[in-house]
Motif scaffolding. Structure first.
Motif, mmCIF file in Angstrom:
data_model
loop_
_atom_site.group_PDB
_atom_site.id
_atom_site.type_symbol
_atom_site.label_atom_id
_atom_site.label_comp_id
_atom_site.label_asym_id
_atom_site.label_seq_id
_atom_site.Cartn_x
_atom_site.Cartn_y
_atom_site.Cartn_z
ATOM 1 N N LYS B 138 0.810 -1.228 0.000
ATOM 2 C CA LYS B 138 0.000 0.000 0.000
ATOM 3 C C LYS B 138 0.841 1.276 0.000
ATOM 4 C CE LYS B 138 -3.977 -2.163 0.418
ATOM 5 N NZ LYS B 138 -4.870 -2.270 -0.741
ATOM 6 N N SER B 139 2.169 1.137 0.069
ATOM 7 C CA SER B 139 3.002 2.329 0.229
ATOM 8 C C SER B 139 3.378 2.986 -1.094
ATOM 9 C CB SER B 139 4.277 1.972 1.005
ATOM 10 O OG SER B 139 5.050 1.038 0.261
ATOM 11 N N ALA B 140 2.968 2.381 -2.200
ATOM 12 C CA ALA B 140 3.257 2.933 -3.538
ATOM 13 C C ALA B 140 4.724 3.358 -3.651
ATOM 14 C CB ALA B 140 2.303 4.087 -3.852
ATOM 15 N N GLY B 141 4.980 4.612 -3.974
ATOM 16 C CA GLY B 141 6.359 5.053 -4.207
ATOM 17 C C GLY B 141 7.109 5.510 -2.971
ATOM 18 N N ARG B 142 6.460 5.466 -1.811
ATOM 19 C CA ARG B 142 7.147 5.937 -0.590
ATOM 20 C C ARG B 142 8.261 4.982 -0.205
ATOM 21 N NH1 ARG B 142 3.326 9.479 1.796
ATOM 22 N NH2 ARG B 142 2.441 10.439 -0.062
ATOM 23 N N ARG B 143 9.424 5.571 0.095
ATOM 24 C CA ARG B 143 10.553 4.731 0.470
ATOM 25 C C ARG B 143 10.596 4.505 1.979
ATOM 26 N NH1 ARG B 143 15.995 5.532 1.911
ATOM 27 N NH2 ARG B 143 17.179 3.644 1.498
ATOM 28 N N ASN B 144 10.436 5.574 2.753
ATOM 29 C CA ASN B 144 10.552 5.466 4.210
ATOM 30 C C ASN B 144 9.251 4.953 4.821
ATOM 31 O OD1 ASN B 144 13.187 6.519 4.254
ATOM 32 N ND2 ASN B 144 12.377 8.604 4.116
ATOM 33 N N LEU B 145 9.315 3.804 5.437
ATOM 34 C CA LEU B 145 8.130 3.206 6.068
ATOM 35 C C LEU B 145 8.396 3.033 7.565
ATOM 36 C CD1 LEU B 145 7.350 0.456 3.397
ATOM 37 C CD2 LEU B 145 6.540 2.814 3.483
ATOM 38 N N GLU B 146 7.347 3.189 8.368
ATOM 39 C CA GLU B 146 7.522 3.100 9.818
ATOM 40 C C GLU B 146 6.644 2.015 10.409
ATOM 41 O OE1 GLU B 146 6.709 7.082 11.426
ATOM 42 O OE2 GLU B 146 7.111 7.623 9.353
ATOM 43 N N VAL B 147 7.203 1.329 11.364
ATOM 44 C CA VAL B 147 6.437 0.328 12.102
ATOM 45 C C VAL B 147 6.707 0.535 13.587
ATOM 46 C CG1 VAL B 147 6.157 -2.129 12.586
ATOM 47 C CG2 VAL B 147 6.492 -1.361 10.236
ATOM 48 N N ASP B 148 5.643 0.753 14.350
ATOM 49 C CA ASP B 148 5.790 0.881 15.798
ATOM 50 C C ASP B 148 5.264 -0.384 16.464
ATOM 51 O OD1 ASP B 148 6.393 2.095 18.247
ATOM 52 O OD2 ASP B 148 4.320 2.745 18.500
ATOM 53 N N PHE B 149 6.089 -0.967 17.303
ATOM 54 C CA PHE B 149 5.655 -2.128 18.085
ATOM 55 C C PHE B 149 5.021 -1.621 19.366
ATOM 56 C CE2 PHE B 149 9.111 -3.708 15.386
ATOM 57 C CZ PHE B 149 8.412 -4.713 14.719
ATOM 58 N N PHE B 150 3.720 -1.898 19.465
ATOM 59 C CA PHE B 150 2.896 -1.281 20.498
ATOM 60 C C PHE B 150 2.138 -2.397 21.207
ATOM 61 C CE2 PHE B 150 -0.657 1.822 21.520
ATOM 62 C CZ PHE B 150 0.127 2.758 22.173
ATOM 63 N N GLY B 151 1.446 -2.063 22.225
ATOM 64 C CA GLY B 151 0.693 -3.084 22.946
ATOM 65 C C GLY B 151 -0.675 -2.577 23.304
#
Lengths: 46, 447
Positions: B138-151
């Motif tokens: 789903k990020s198309a052309g975006r290079r920088n992606l973020e993932v937060d590990f949350f609870g």
């Protein structure tokens, strides 16, 4: 100027043409998770 | 639109549409009030009891110059631009609810002490990996992606965190994406092993502590009721040091039970932490500890006195960063980002342990906001567009507010929680945000 000291000049309007690449950090991921602030984020282009 | 205010004897005038910020002397500050309705002669006459005519005349001319240079009373050129926005929605960040369980029972927890109102469950590695695939797709052309590990508490399911990171690193090489991971933890289970992994892979770490021992332990305690302060503090200090006092936050929450929260911020600074965020609770009305309108006066004073101490410590090389006082006037985000806000519901989504997708972590558990599941093909793009279309001009209160390009419309979840509409901002949150922006700008004038 004697009566006015400008701390920051106009910056926003220029960014209307140059901005919007979307590579910057998502604001909620940085620390807050509850209280959105955007102006303390950085621009990835600079 | 302009905003003028005085803080700690500094007269500040902000030109909202250009982003310009000025410090005015007393005469110029008074002239601004009359500038648009009276002639120069009338203004000199009106202020003759306070200032000499020549001073008013000179200051008036300086204001004329600022206006002609587009640094004062500048036009709004964005409201029309927004109407023509037709951008394909892109997802660039996920909040992974690694664990809907927690080893604490914090009183103010918005996530029902970890369960988010449902069963206490853990995300499995397969679901996490599908979330990574979903994000890449789903990020198309975006290079920088973020993932937060949350609870809940993500360290309760840390083996899965490691598997997801390893998988994302492989996909990163295949796709040319750049993953930035963060983790939000209460620090109870922090140890040398997970610290090493975190420091190797996590771009940012958010460590929960509310400040003074009595503040922290009143709200943050274990299942048996014992407070966390004494056991987490050495771990937090070690973690902060191991990251060279950078790329982390000790992150606290204040409630109406500690309206003197500046003492908690300064307590954390006194302990040696350099990256601090202490924020107002998001709590249901009449929970007992929710922030109320009558608390605002004291909270404003707290922010102002904290700002003063913040500057003082900075000058004495005892400085620290307070998240809400950080503002980058020159290299901050572009206006496009400022118009749209945090990105919840379109750029930023939350994923539950079962793989369900929600607009953000605060909407999790409210079934009507479920947007799809990472295991299936269905994803509600109409919902995504609804959130994407929300901006500072779609919110009436924001479009008229001087702070709109600093907060960018506030938190959609708070707006929905208090007003049942993501386009009607949460009033108390707005008032606090405006005060924080005023403080942040004042701090800039002292540099």
């Amino acid at each position: 100027m004697k009566h006015v000291k400008t701390i920051n000049a106009a910056t926003l309007k220029k960014s209307l043409a140059n901005g919007g690449c979307g590579e910057c950090q998502t604001s909620c991921q940085s620390a807050c998770k509850t209280s959105c602030t955007v102006a303390n984020q950085s621009c990835e282009k600079k | 639109m302009i905003h003028k205010y005085t803080m700690h004897n500094t007269n500040i005038v902000m030109d909202i549409n250009s982003g310009a910020v000025h410090v005015f002397d007393a005469a110029a500050f008074d002239i601004v009030d009359l500038y648009k309705t009276q002639t120069k002669g009338q203004i000199i006459e009106a202020l003759s009891q306070k200032y000499e005519g020549q001073a008013v005349s000179d200051a008036y001319d300086e204001i004329v110059e600022l206006e002609s240079e587009g640094l004062l009373f500048s036009e709004d050129v964005y409201s029309e631009a927004v109407k023509n926005w037709e951008r394909k929605p892109v997802v660039k960040a996920l909040c992974l609810h690694i664990c809907h369980d927690c080893n604490l029972r914090c009183r103010y927890c918005f996530a029902s002490t970890g369960s988010f109102g449902g069963h206490r469950t853990m995300m499995d590695a397969d679901t996490g990996k599908r979330a990574i695939d979903f994000l890449i797709e789903k990020s198309a052309g975006r290079r920088n992606l973020e993932v937060d590990f949350f609870g809940g508490e993500p360290l309760m399911n840390f083996d899965v965190v490691k598997q997801i990171v390893d998988y994302a690193r492989i996909r990163e090489k295949e796709t040319g994406k750049n993953f930035r991971f963060t983790i939000t933890t209460n620090a109870i289970l922090l140890n040398e092993d997970n610290k090493e992994f975190i420091n190797k892979h996590m771009h940012n770490v958010v460590l929960s502590i509310d400040g003074r021992k009595e503040t922290n332990d009143r709200m943050r305690f274990r299942v048996d009721g014992s407070g966390t302060y004494d056991s987490i503090l050495p771990k937090l200090k070690a973690m902060a040091e191991s990251r060279n006092q950078d790329n982390y936050y000790v992150r606290g929450t204040f409630t109406r039970e500690n309206l003197d929260f500046s003492k908690d911020v300064l307590h954390l600074a006194d302990l040696g932490f350099k990256q601090i965020s202490v924020e107002p609770v998001v709590a249901a009305k009449d929970s007992g500890y929710d922030i109320r309108e009558q608390d605002l006066k004291q909270l404003f004073e707290e922010y102002e006195s904290l700002a003063e101490e913040y500057v003082k410590r900075g000058r004495n090389e005892e400085g620290f960063n307070f998240f809400h006082f950080m503002i980058d006037l020159k290299q901050g985000p572009c206006i496009i980002k400022r118009l749209g806000g945090c990105g919840s519901g379109h750029e930023y989504l939350a994923v539950t342990p079962e793989g369900d997708l929600y607009p953000c972590h605060q909407f999790v558990g409210d079934e009507k906001f479920k947007m799809g599941n990472v295991h299936g093909a269905e994803f509600n793009t109409e919902f995504q567009k609804h959130f994407q279309k929300s901006n500072v001009y779609s919110k009436k209160d924001c479009s008229e507010c001087w702070a709109k390009f600093y907060c960018s419309g506030g938190c959609a979840a708070n707006a929905y929680q208090f007003n049942n509409d993501i386009n009607v901002p949460y009033k108390i949150g707005c008032e606090l945000e405006k005060k924080r922006v005023e403080c942040a700008i004042w701090i800039k004038t002292q540099e």
